[in-house]
Design an enzyme around this catalytic site. Structure first.
Site, mmCIF file in Angstrom:
data_model
loop_
_atom_site.group_PDB
_atom_site.id
_atom_site.type_symbol
_atom_site.label_atom_id
_atom_site.label_comp_id
_atom_site.label_asym_id
_atom_site.label_seq_id
_atom_site.Cartn_x
_atom_site.Cartn_y
_atom_site.Cartn_z
ATOM 1 C CB THR A 221 -0.881 0.002 1.263
ATOM 2 O OG1 THR A 221 -1.721 -1.146 1.237
ATOM 3 C CG2 THR A 221 -1.742 1.245 1.333
ATOM 4 N NE ARG A 249 -8.622 -7.773 2.318
ATOM 5 C CZ ARG A 249 -7.558 -6.977 2.395
ATOM 6 N NH1 ARG A 249 -7.156 -6.303 1.337
ATOM 7 N NH2 ARG A 249 -6.897 -6.851 3.542
ATOM 8 N N GLY A 251 -9.904 -3.920 2.256
ATOM 9 C CA GLY A 251 -9.062 -3.796 3.440
ATOM 10 C C GLY A 251 -9.240 -2.472 4.148
ATOM 11 C CG ASP A 252 -5.846 -0.828 6.266
ATOM 12 O OD1 ASP A 252 -5.502 -1.668 5.418
ATOM 13 O OD2 ASP A 252 -5.080 0.048 6.688
ATOM 14 C CB THR A 272 1.284 0.384 4.700
ATOM 15 O OG1 THR A 272 1.597 -0.755 3.896
ATOM 16 C CG2 THR A 272 2.483 0.726 5.561
ATOM 17 N N GLY A 273 -0.449 -2.264 5.946
ATOM 18 C CA GLY A 273 -0.294 -3.505 6.678
ATOM 19 C C GLY A 273 -1.442 -4.451 6.436
ATOM 20 N N GLY A 275 -4.731 -5.417 6.528
ATOM 21 C CA GLY A 275 -5.904 -4.554 6.653
ATOM 22 C C GLY A 275 -6.931 -4.951 7.673
#
Length: 355
Positions: A221, A249, A251-252, A272-273, A275
């Site tokens: 990200t 799907r 994510g965050d 970033t990671g 999510g």
């Protein structure tokens, strides 16, 4: 009697003439301080993903390519801020550079879904008024961060997804591309590797984050946080999501408070990671909340959330953030995070590995 009246008048005249001189001097000093302070206080910080990024797995050529692109991106935003531009503009244009590069999992370099398509997410937030915009699952918008900003500024909504978001993009005259634009050989190889591992039952819970460019790298990200000369904060995040993701799907990255958050009272954050964990922990907002309610510094808040709260949940990744005084932090609990920052003194900082 006349002498008394004359003496009193002289004393009164002297007193009246001395007082305004002090007041004018005091006002002048305050005004000077207020005018100069914003001009000296701006900065920008970016990330290009976090994960198992080890120097032993990186070729000198690839390392140079990442550093060059990070420097290019952060300097684009810094120039905007230095010339008096807004933090929102700096965030958007900086992320555009990263979205247009195949090195990062966003825009041109987005990873593939299980159906071998690209589904892009992005968000942006204005710290001056808490306005925000986000998009999820778009497939034909060249720069998703631009669409997120359009949602924020020119719609009554915060988050649009799929075909509806793409229709809005066309109405706002954003650049639309054929889905083939997002194809890169490296990302297709990544999808094939993940599917092969699943087929051979070699997969584990991190297989979906496999990246052939950097062995076992999990996240790609991109994001940016900035403070402008007007004292306003902004943050933005853009991503292609998770390799081999199914069921649309999300994510965050497009979730305000998880992947992106900005508030002039505290800080601006981009995550970033992994999510799912960042959503559960509401990482970006939690950092701001700790600063606001507990009175801790940005560095203390970021450390608490990433190294303790997120880690205790089992989540991995990192954040970049800047507070309303221009202090920057780049906190992560992985082996590395692509990152860069610049301040009002033109000092450039670029990093990849954990020091």
């Amino acid at each position: 009697m006349k002498k008394v009246i004359i003496l009193f008048s002289v004393v009164l005249f002297i007193a009246c003439n001395k007082q305004p001189e002090k007041k004018v001097e005091a006002v002048s000093e305050v005004t000077k301080e207020e005018i100069s302070k914003p001009e000296d206080n701006f900065g920008i910080v970016i990330h290009g993903g976090a994960g198992t990024i080890l120097k032993k797995n990186m070729t000198p050529e690839k390392e140079a390519a990442y550093k060059a692109k990070l420097e290019e991106a952060v300097k684009v935003g810094h120039a905007i801020l230095k010339n008096g531009g807004t933090s929102l503009e700096a965030v958007e244009k900086t992320i555009n550079v990263l979205e247009n590069s195949p090195l990062f999992n966003a825009g041109k370099g987005a990873v593939f879904t299980n159906d071998a398509t690209n589904e892009l997410d992005a968000s942006i937030m204005d710290g001056s008024n808490l306005n925000a915009g986000a998009v999820a699952g778009v497939k034909t918008v060249k720069n998703p961060i631009n669409l997120a900003r359009e949602v924020m500024l020119n719609s009554p909504h915060v988050l649009l997804s799929g075909s509806g978001a793409e229709l809005f993009a066309k109405e706002r005259n954003l650049e639309i591309v054929d889905p083939a634009y997002f194809f890169t050989e490296d990302r297709m190889k990544s999808l094939e590797t993940v599917k092969e591992k699943l087929k051979n039952k070699e997969a584990n819970k991190t297989t979906a984050f496999y990246d052939p460019i950097i062995k076992d790298a999990k996240f790609g990200t991109v994001g940016c946080a900035a403070l402008d000369k007007h004292g306003n904060l902004a943050a933005g995040t853009s991503t292609g999501g998770m390799t081999n993701k199914k069921w649309n799907r999300i994510g965050d990255s497009p979730i305000i408070g998880a992947g992106t958050y900005a508030n002039n009272a505290t800080c601006a954050v981009s995550s970033t990671g992994w999510g799912e964990y960042f959503i559960r922990a509401m990482v970006a907002h939690d950092i701001s909340a700790l600063m606001e309610y507990k009175g801790v510094s940005l560095q203390q808040a970021a450390h608490e959330v990433i190294q303790k709260k997120l880690t205790d949940l089992g989540g991995t990744g990192g954040i970049v953030a800047i507070d309303n005084q221009g202090n920057v932090t780049m906190e992560f609990n992985t082996a590395g995070m692509y990152r860069a920052s610049m301040n009002a003194k033109d000092e450039l900082n670029i990093g990849i590995y954990k020091k």
